[in-house]
Structures are given as C-alpha cells and as structure tokens.
Motif scaffolding. Structure first.
Motif, PDB file in Angstrom:
ATOM      1  N   HIS A   1       0.666  -1.370   0.027  1.00  0.00           N
ATOM      2  CA  HIS A   1       0.038  -0.272  -0.315  1.00  0.00           C
ATOM      3  C   HIS A   1       1.246   1.156  -0.326  1.00  0.00           C
ATOM      4  CE1 HIS A   1      -3.023   2.258   1.067  1.00  0.00           C
ATOM      5  NE2 HIS A   1      -2.607   3.248   1.376  1.00  0.00           N
ATOM      6  N   ILE A   2       1.537   1.648   0.665  1.00  0.00           N
ATOM      7  CA  ILE A   2       2.870   2.821   1.233  1.00  0.00           C
ATOM      8  C   ILE A   2       3.666   2.699  -0.778  1.00  0.00           C
ATOM      9  CG2 ILE A   2       5.116   3.531   2.451  1.00  0.00           C
ATOM     10  CD1 ILE A   2       3.848   2.279   4.720  1.00  0.00           C
ATOM     11  N   LEU A   3       3.744   1.318  -0.567  1.00  0.00           N
ATOM     12  CA  LEU A   3       4.828   1.501  -1.879  1.00  0.00           C
ATOM     13  C   LEU A   3       3.832   1.879  -3.173  1.00  0.00           C
ATOM     14  CD1 LEU A   3       6.941   0.340  -4.000  1.00  0.00           C
ATOM     15  CD2 LEU A   3       5.992  -1.552  -4.240  1.00  0.00           C
ATOM     16  N   LEU A   4       2.858   1.722  -3.609  1.00  0.00           N
ATOM     17  CA  LEU A   4       1.883   2.326  -4.412  1.00  0.00           C
ATOM     18  C   LEU A   4       1.391   3.536  -4.582  1.00  0.00           C
ATOM     19  CD1 LEU A   4       0.132   1.643  -7.144  1.00  0.00           C
ATOM     20  CD2 LEU A   4      -1.771   0.845  -5.878  1.00  0.00           C
ATOM     21  N   ASN A   5       1.038   3.445  -3.165  1.00  0.00           N
ATOM     22  CA  ASN A   5       0.496   5.020  -2.891  1.00  0.00           C
ATOM     23  C   ASN A   5       1.782   6.150  -2.399  1.00  0.00           C
ATOM     24  OD1 ASN A   5      -2.679   5.174  -3.399  1.00  0.00           O
ATOM     25  ND2 ASN A   5      -2.327   3.194  -1.977  1.00  0.00           N
ATOM     26  N   HIS A   6       2.749   6.108  -1.761  1.00  0.00           N
ATOM     27  CA  HIS A   6       3.514   6.824  -1.340  1.00  0.00           C
ATOM     28  C   HIS A   6       4.599   6.857  -1.649  1.00  0.00           C
ATOM     29  CE1 HIS A   6      -0.092   8.213   1.670  1.00  0.00           C
ATOM     30  NE2 HIS A   6      -0.385   6.767   1.784  1.00  0.00           N
ATOM     31  N   THR A   7       4.713   6.607  -2.275  1.00  0.00           N
ATOM     32  CA  THR A   7       6.321   6.600  -3.245  1.00  0.00           C
ATOM     33  C   THR A   7       6.100   6.828  -4.399  1.00  0.00           C
ATOM     34  OG1 THR A   7       6.603   4.571  -4.190  1.00  0.00           O
ATOM     35  CG2 THR A   7       7.431   4.429  -1.757  1.00  0.00           C
ATOM     36  N   ARG A   8       7.573   7.197  -5.106  1.00  0.00           N
ATOM     37  CA  ARG A   8       7.683   7.250  -7.085  1.00  0.00           C
ATOM     38  C   ARG A   8       7.706   6.574  -7.586  1.00  0.00           C
ATOM     39  NH1 ARG A   8      13.038  10.501  -8.350  1.00  0.00           N
ATOM     40  NH2 ARG A   8      11.189  10.870  -9.927  1.00  0.00           N
ATOM     41  N   TRP A   9       7.437   5.301  -7.230  1.00  0.00           N
ATOM     42  CA  TRP A   9       7.505   3.736  -7.896  1.00  0.00           C
ATOM     43  C   TRP A   9       6.378   3.581  -8.114  1.00  0.00           C
ATOM     44  CZ3 TRP A   9      10.811   1.170 -10.949  1.00  0.00           C
ATOM     45  CH2 TRP A   9       9.550  -0.643 -10.562  1.00  0.00           C
ATOM     46  N   GLY A  10       5.133   4.147  -7.486  1.00  0.00           N
ATOM     47  CA  GLY A  10       3.671   4.196  -7.231  1.00  0.00           C
ATOM     48  C   GLY A  10       3.567   4.831  -8.473  1.00  0.00           C
ATOM     49  N   ILE A  11       3.497   5.924  -8.004  1.00  0.00           N
ATOM     50  CA  ILE A  11       2.739   7.047  -8.903  1.00  0.00           C
ATOM     51  C   ILE A  11       3.275   7.060 -10.259  1.00  0.00           C
ATOM     52  CG2 ILE A  11       3.311   9.668  -9.503  1.00  0.00           C
ATOM     53  CD1 ILE A  11       1.443   9.360  -6.882  1.00  0.00           C
ATOM     54  N   HIS A  12       4.244   6.582 -10.227  1.00  0.00           N
ATOM     55  CA  HIS A  12       4.927   6.027 -12.305  1.00  0.00           C
ATOM     56  C   HIS A  12       4.334   5.465 -12.143  1.00  0.00           C
ATOM     57  CE1 HIS A  12       8.687   8.391 -11.152  1.00  0.00           C
ATOM     58  NE2 HIS A  12       8.333   9.058 -11.235  1.00  0.00           N
ATOM     59  N   THR A  13       3.916   4.186 -11.499  1.00  0.00           N
ATOM     60  CA  THR A  13       3.364   2.864 -11.724  1.00  0.00           C
ATOM     61  C   THR A  13       1.808   3.096 -12.484  1.00  0.00           C
ATOM     62  OG1 THR A  13       4.380   1.387 -10.508  1.00  0.00           O
ATOM     63  CG2 THR A  13       2.285   0.523 -11.521  1.00  0.00           C
ATOM     64  N   PHE A  14       0.959   3.748 -11.342  1.00  0.00           N
ATOM     65  CA  PHE A  14      -0.408   4.692 -12.012  1.00  0.00           C
ATOM     66  C   PHE A  14       0.015   5.281 -13.280  1.00  0.00           C
ATOM     67  CE2 PHE A  14      -2.067   4.853  -7.529  1.00  0.00           C
ATOM     68  CZ  PHE A  14      -2.448   3.784  -8.146  1.00  0.00           C
ATOM     69  N   ALA A  15       0.942   6.543 -13.718  1.00  0.00           N
ATOM     70  CA  ALA A  15       1.194   7.212 -15.064  1.00  0.00           C
ATOM     71  C   ALA A  15       0.947   6.435 -15.710  1.00  0.00           C
ATOM     72  CB  ALA A  15       2.437   8.222 -14.106  1.00  0.00           C
ATOM     73  N   THR A  16       2.092   4.947 -15.325  1.00  0.00           N
ATOM     74  CA  THR A  16       2.684   4.421 -16.770  1.00  0.00           C
ATOM     75  C   THR A  16       0.765   3.648 -17.357  1.00  0.00           C
ATOM     76  OG1 THR A  16       4.277   4.057 -15.797  1.00  0.00           O
ATOM     77  CG2 THR A  16       3.802   2.297 -17.587  1.00  0.00           C
ATOM     78  N   GLY A  17       0.193   3.545 -16.712  1.00  0.00           N
ATOM     79  CA  GLY A  17      -0.914   2.248 -16.711  1.00  0.00           C
ATOM     80  C   GLY A  17      -1.628   3.687 -17.409  1.00  0.00           C
ATOM     81  N   GLY A  18      -1.762   4.605 -16.128  1.00  0.00           N
ATOM     82  CA  GLY A  18      -2.783   5.685 -17.037  1.00  0.00           C
ATOM     83  C   GLY A  18      -2.666   6.366 -18.288  1.00  0.00           C
ATOM     84  N   ASN A  19      -1.625   6.652 -18.513  1.00  0.00           N
ATOM     85  CA  ASN A  19      -1.336   7.713 -19.995  1.00  0.00           C
ATOM     86  C   ASN A  19      -0.022   7.196 -20.574  1.00  0.00           C
ATOM     87  OD1 ASN A  19      -1.320   9.213 -21.622  1.00  0.00           O
ATOM     88  ND2 ASN A  19      -1.443  10.967 -20.374  1.00  0.00           N
ATOM     89  N   PHE A  20       0.372   6.040 -21.319  1.00  0.00           N
ATOM     90  CA  PHE A  20       1.035   5.529 -20.981  1.00  0.00           C
ATOM     91  C   PHE A  20       2.500   6.557 -21.992  1.00  0.00           C
ATOM     92  CE2 PHE A  20       3.884   3.495 -23.790  1.00  0.00           C
ATOM     93  CZ  PHE A  20       5.089   2.411 -23.050  1.00  0.00           C
ATOM     94  N   THR A  21       1.737   7.254 -23.127  1.00  0.00           N
ATOM     95  CA  THR A  21       2.376   8.341 -23.694  1.00  0.00           C
ATOM     96  C   THR A  21       3.128   9.202 -23.062  1.00  0.00           C
ATOM     97  OG1 THR A  21       0.785   7.770 -25.673  1.00  0.00           O
ATOM     98  CG2 THR A  21       2.688   9.480 -25.639  1.00  0.00           C
ATOM     99  N   GLY A  22       2.178   9.959 -22.044  1.00  0.00           N
ATOM    100  CA  GLY A  22       2.290  10.850 -21.033  1.00  0.00           C
ATOM    101  C   GLY A  22       3.122  10.583 -20.312  1.00  0.00           C
ATOM    102  N   ALA A  23       3.045   9.589 -19.575  1.00  0.00           N
ATOM    103  CA  ALA A  23       3.941   8.888 -18.537  1.00  0.00           C
ATOM    104  C   ALA A  23       5.543   8.930 -19.369  1.00  0.00           C
ATOM    105  CB  ALA A  23       4.350   7.538 -18.466  1.00  0.00           C
TER     106      ALA A  23
END
Lengths: 339, 256
Positions: A195-217
C-alpha cells in the motif's frame, strides 16, 4: 428585488445537491469503502447465522485462506494498474516451493538460502513475462498464458509428478507458514508495504502514470519500461512467496497447488476490491478487502453447508456487478474516457 | 551571433518508416530568447520538439547544448540537462490529482526516506498556480475533472517551474480561452524579462507569436524555410507566406 429570494433558494438547493452528490461521489469513488461495507455485512450475517463463525478455530482457517490469495492479489494489483494481467501467478505459486525444495533437498542449501533461491526463480519468471511484454510487444494476456502452461508442465516435471514433503520443522519453517498465524501476519505486513509502495512512493505514482497515460508518462521522462518489467517481477515474486507460505503450512510441495483457480480467485479479489483491468486505477487495500469478502463468503457457505457451486455463482455475479458498476461510474464521472 | 547559444540543431532528420517528418532541420536558440516556431499541420513541429526533448532519437544530424554536441538518451536525460517541455497532448495523467501531475517524475520525497512529501507538493502547486493566476477548485481533484484550459495551465506550470534552461512549448494556448491565454503569454513575457530561460514556442495564432517572440522560424515540409526577427516581419507577411505556399501547392496539384 423580487427575484432575489428565489435565486437564493435555488442556490441553496444546488449547494445541497452538490453536497449530496459529493457524498455519493466519495462513496462511488472509494470503491474500497463500498466493498468494506459488504465485508462487514457478511461478517455480521454469518456470525448471526452460525455462532462458530467467529470462533478462534474458524478465524484461523479464514486467516490461512485469506493470506495466500491476498498476497497474490496485491501483487496482481501492481500489474493491473499498468493495464496488464498476469495469468501465470497460480503456477508461479507452485513453482517457488518446488525450486526451494530442489535447492534444499538436492543442492543441500540451508533453508533461508533455499527460500531466497525460490523467490529469485519466481522473480526471474516475472522478468521474463515483463521482458516479452515490453520489448517484444506481446500482450501480457498471451505472454502469461504461455507462461501458465509452461510452468504447469515444468512444475510437474521437476518433482517427477509426485508431491514432496516440506523441509523438517524449524523456526524458519514456522515463521514461513507452518505456525498457524504466520501466513496472516505476513499478509498484513505485505499489504501494508505494498500500500505504501503504490500510494506513497515515486515508484507507485509512476506505476499509476504508466497505466493511466502511457505516452504522457513517457513524455514526462518516466522510465515506463523499467516500471512495467519490474512490476511483473514483483507480482511473480509475491505469488511465489504466497506459494512457499502455503507449502510450509500444508507441509507438502505439491506441483498441482495453485493453478487456474487460485489465479482467478486472486484476480477476482483485486477486481472486486476496485482495481479494474483498464489500467491507471487500483487499490492494494481494496484487493485485501476483496479477498476478505471472497474468503468470508466461501468459508461462511461451507459452515452453512452450501455447496461450492453456489459460491461460484455468487463469485461470478459479484465480479460482473462490480465491473458493470465501475464502467458506469466511469461514465458518470466527467471527462473520463470509458473503454 | 555574439550572444550565447544555448541550443543548436544541425541537419536533423527523422522518419517513421516510410514517412519523413523532418528532412533537414537546422535552428539555433540564444540565451533568454523566445523563438516562435510556426508551420502547417504535419510540417513536423511536434516531431522536432520531441527530438529536442529526447523523446525521439534523430536519424541524422546533431544537437549542441551550450556549444557541446549532446546525444539525448531519454526524456529524463534531457530534463537533467534543463530541457523541459509542454507537450501538445499535455502529458497529464487523468487519474492522478493536480499536485501529483504537477510533480510528475519530479516528485518531492521526504529525504532520506523514499516517501512522497504530499504536503510540500501541494503547497508548491498552490503557489505555482496562484503565480500564474489560474484558479483550480481543489488541487486534490483528478485532472480528468478539469477544463481544457485548466489542464493546459497545469502542464505549462509544471514545465515553467522546474528550473528549465530551455523550455519547449508545443501550442500551450490551444485549449485556452482569451483570459487564460493572456495569463500564459504574460508568464512567457515575465520569463523573457528575467532572461534565464530560452523558449521555443509553437503557436498557430501569429498575433501571439508577435506578442512575445523575438524571432520566428517557419517549418515547412521538414525544413526551416524562414528565419527572421519579429521586428523585421509582420503578421501579414507570415500569413502571406503560409497561404501562398498552400496556393502554390494547389496550383501545382492542378497542373499535374
């Protein structure tokens, strides 16, 4: 002047409406919240209908059942947030203890080392999945479907077709699943960590970004390939760890453990918990609560003597309802693409 | 030419399969300068921007940063060299909040721990948006809920407030109303007055180009065909240039 009062009234009304819709919006958005309510209702219902439900013995059963599925489910969330899927987790689940057993019994490594070897092997499986997905452009459904069959064959071959006994009793074995509550303790620790990894680290935010907008990421300079490959590795490793816990608990290295049923249960738990397969959205806590709901259902029905078929019907309906709801919610939310 | 040249592109070519986007592009950007880049749709403007920002690797030609030949390995490499971009597609993640988007790939963490510092990011996001003068109801909302202009403001603010030395803006005013557009132009003017950042601005509205740009380049068919100081040209001349090209092409097409 005469127009002022009605204007005020309508203002109040819109305020009320926006407050009400905000409440609804929060409830709709926090899918963990609604599934959590379902979990509580189920707990109350089953306790009311059978006093043995919340007995220590049954809670222990429940905990053991939850642990393995939840650990797999939270690993899957990382991959599902990317808009990918890993169908091979059920087989990875059986593969880890087998590799561990080989390292322990045949290579004569000490148990902690053997466990690490088992986990590294599953990480390698994830890296292969991720690499084929990312660098060869094969959809993850196909890649991991291939891995699913490949591993189910490998698993049986490696142990010559028969289950093996787990390593003899030791403190480490107890800590890794043989002690009745170790599974659920590991599960809680892993859920908190993820939970901490996904919501409170850069890795998590970058995971959301990659899944949410691949080109934008990519345009933002996020290393999308690294994110994808290593989340596949993380997913496989967690599935392998769940497999080791389970093998220690039941004291058997079974090449037929896990499989499609475990995999689909874990995916269902993640989906019901609020992680659709579309990518960009997902929750670790939701996957945990989703597992809780499925486990409570299965366990409660078993106590009541309801058949496994009924459970499957309910599971199927639950997944469908949740998916329809999540697409519907996506549609009523402004500016959101629904695919 | 006596000024300090922060960026120089020489004979850049880039193709995608059978499509040639850039044939032979050479341009220069001086310190503190605002260069307007105009051209028809499909002339290769965005491809050029994406080449300078490390997103595309050029097939031919070379880039010089501060006079030194540089091969950009990735977008993050370009970012580390001070090149920041407002992409035409904005590169926002709909499911993430305003402040997460503002600090995308530049997140503030609680050193020495790897955890995100949400409070610091929110504070700075509020400050940046207030600085530009854009009102956004809540920086906790997902950007999917915002209007086109608000989204664009976030993308612009993100690039501007990242200590960029070179700022590439691919149609930063496209989705904006008159008021929001003026805000962004004011911001560009302010950056220009400060003189620390050099800007390449892609725009379709020539009036905007003349409002803030020092120099204008025209990109046509993958080549820079025109390079003049804005003082030495006019909206009419540029319009004539673009339209005559279209008429010529049309006449040529009819003859064939």
């Amino acid at each position: 002047m005469a127009q002022t009062p009605p204007k005020n009234e309508s203002q109040v009304e819109t305020q009320k409406q926006s407050f009400g819709s905000r409440m609804v919006g929060t409830l709709l958005r926090r899918q963990e919240a609604s599934i959590f309510v379902v979990a509580i209702i189920l707990l109350v219902y089953f306790q009311a209908s059978n006093a043995a439900f919340l007995s220590q013995g049954n809670l222990r059963n429940l905990g053991q059942f939850i642990a393995a599925t939840a650990i797999i489910a939270v690993g899957l969330v990382m991959v599902m947030v990317l808009g990918e899927i890993d169908l091979s987790v059920g087989q990875t689940f059986a593969f880890a203890p087998i590799v561990m057993w080989i390292a322990y019994e045949q290579l004569l490594l000490v148990l902690p080392l053997a466990v690490i070897v088992g986990l590294l092997a599953t990480a390698a499986i994830g890296l292969v999945n991720g690499t084929i997905r990312v660098y060869f452009g094969v959809p993850s459904f196909v890649v991991t479907l291939g891995m699913f069959f490949l591993l189910s064959g490998v698993n049986v071959t490696l142990v010559g077709g028969f289950p093996k006994t787990a390593p003899e009793a030791s403190a480490i074995k107890s800590a890794l699943g043989a002690y009745p509550y170790s599974g659920i303790i590991w599960c809680v620790v892993i859920v908190a960590f993820m939970h901490i990894l996904l919501n409170h680290t850069r890795w998590g935010i970058h995971t959301f970004a990659t899944g949410g907008n691949f080109t934008g990421a990519r345009e933002s300079g996020i290393k999308v390939d690294k994110i994808r490959v290593w989340n596949f590795a993380l997913c496989s490793t967690l599935a392998g760890f769940a497999g080791i816990l389970e093998a220690m608990r039941i004291d058997s290295i079974d090449p037929l453990a896990g499989g499609a049923n475990t995999m689909f249960l874990a995916i269902s738990a993640a989906v019901i918990g609020g992680t659709p397969l579309a990518g960009g959205v997902g929750t670790i806590l939701g996957a945990f609560i989703g597992t809780l709901v499925l486990s409570v259902l299965q366990n409660g029905f078993t106590l009541q003597g309801v058949s496994a078929f009924t459970f499957n019907i309910i599971l199927g309906v639950a997944v469908l309802v949740v998916m329809v709801l999540s697409v519907y919610i996506g549609r009523i939310r402004k500016g959101r693409k629904v695919t | 030419m006596t000024e300090h040249e922060v960026l120089r592109a020489e004979n850049i070519a880039k193709g995608f399969g059978s499509v040639t986007a850039l044939r032979d592009v050479s341009l220069r950007l001086e310190k503190g300068e605002v260069l307007g880049l105009i051209g028809d749709n499909g002339a290769g403007k965005s491809t050029l921007i994406k080449t300078i920002t490390g997103f595309h690797r050029p097939d031919e030609g070379r880039l010089l940063l501060d006079g030194e030949e540089t091969v950009l390995k990735s977008v993050s490499h370009a970012q580390s060299l001070g090149i920041q971009t407002v992409y035409q597609d904005l590169a926002l993640v709909d499911d993430l909040s305003v402040y997460h988007n503002m600090f995308l790939n530049a997140e503030i963490v609680r050193k020495p721990f790897p955890f995100l510092n949400g409070r610091a990011m929110k504070e700075k996001t509020r400050q940046y948006l207030a600085d530009i003068g854009v009102k956004i109801p809540s920086i906790d909302t997902e950007v999917a809920m915002l209007s086109g202009g608000q989204r664009q403001a976030i993308a612009v603010a993100r690039a501007v407030y990242s200590d960029a030395k070179i700022l590439l803006m691919d149609e930063p005013l496209a989705a904006m109303g008159a008021k929001e557009g003026a805000m962004i132009l004011d911001l560009v003017q302010r950056l220009k007055d400060e003189g620390n950042v050099s800007i390449i601005l892609i725009a379709h509205n020539y009036a905007h180009v003349f409002e803030v740009c020092d120099r204008v380049n025209v990109l046509q068919h993958g080549r820079i065909t025109y390079d003049k100081n804005t003082g030495d040209t006019s909206v009419e001349e540029l319009t004539e240039l673009m339209v005559s090209e279209y008429r010529k092409a049309r006449a040529g097409g009819e003859e064939e």
